[in-house]
Design an enzyme around this catalytic site. Sequence first.
Site, PDB file in Angstrom:
ATOM      1  N   HIS A 151       1.214  -1.145   0.023  1.00  0.00           N
ATOM      2  CA  HIS A 151      -0.357  -0.240   0.333  1.00  0.00           C
ATOM      3  C   HIS A 151       1.295   1.222  -0.027  1.00  0.00           C
ATOM      4  O   HIS A 151       1.835   0.964   0.479  1.00  0.00           O
ATOM      5  CB  HIS A 151      -0.742  -0.460   0.728  1.00  0.00           C
ATOM      6  CG  HIS A 151      -1.708  -1.041   2.023  1.00  0.00           C
ATOM      7  ND1 HIS A 151      -1.917  -2.187   2.036  1.00  0.00           N
ATOM      8  CD2 HIS A 151      -3.592  -1.315   1.050  1.00  0.00           C
ATOM      9  CE1 HIS A 151      -2.753  -3.302   1.536  1.00  0.00           C
ATOM     10  NE2 HIS A 151      -3.339  -2.027   1.207  1.00  0.00           N
ATOM     11  N   CYS A 164      -4.343   1.035  13.801  1.00  0.00           N
ATOM     12  CA  CYS A 164      -5.343   2.113  14.307  1.00  0.00           C
ATOM     13  C   CYS A 164      -5.836   3.580  13.800  1.00  0.00           C
ATOM     14  O   CYS A 164      -5.152   3.416  12.751  1.00  0.00           O
ATOM     15  CB  CYS A 164      -4.988   2.684  16.228  1.00  0.00           C
ATOM     16  SG  CYS A 164      -3.484   3.843  15.027  1.00  0.00           S
TER      17      CYS A 164
END
Length: 285
Positions: A171, A276
Amino acid sequence: MGTPGEGLGRCSHALIRGVPESLASGEGAGAGLPALDLAKAQREHGVLGGKLRQRLGLQLLELPPEESLPLGPLLGDTAVIQGDTALITRPWSPARRPEVDGVRKALQDLGLRIVEMGDENATLDGTDVLFTGREFFVGLSKWTNHRGAEIVADTFRDFAVSTVPVSGPSHLRGLCGMGGPRTVVAGSSDAAQKAVRAMAVLTDHPYASLTLPDDAAADCLFLRPGLPGALPFLLHRGGGDLPNSQEALQKLSDVTLVPVSCSELEKAGAGLSSLCLVLSTRPHS
């Protein structure tokens, strides 16, 4: 940074999801990932939560693990957050799409404005989105396509949105990140350097750059604490992970470095930005 909400504004909340036993079996949503040490992965995840809560002073919200969602802890892929708006993503892997449900509810409960991706032709993983505080870059990768990037642009119209080709299995956030309000950090691989060069051509804003020996070390979180006057934090790989890159990060003098290890969780494809979601403003409840 906006995606995983590191947003360059002041932070108040962090959202994480517990590590299920199914992750340790290598199920990985059918991805054929290697088995990992469950106890070690859970310890790493617990330390991350502790750093977010105690060191960074964020209000920590933890979703329970779900055995049907082995990659559920990688919830940074499920939403792009900036200000009071959360774009719920459409992950490339169909097996991962149910992960967004619990995240959507948690963000709704916090009072964020929820935007859905209704186009079945669009794919978007949150860790392909890098927010610099001034603009968005969206990686066009195996995981995220042009239509997904267009929906990011439609959702966050106050900011420029540019697309960056990402080669290989990574990514965008696995190749580069923000090491400060005007500093881009990037790995030394060809893929990382190509992405940074593309960003430099596309932007109207000057950014300093720091090249790190390891791509994974560039997956860091720049966070401003809620206390006025306090130095911002840089949550980065540490605790024995990537020692050469840890040394290079010492060059960043305008942040407080907060190291955390995720070497076991990395076996499941996790980087810090995937573990997160951080809210950059206080939402209205």
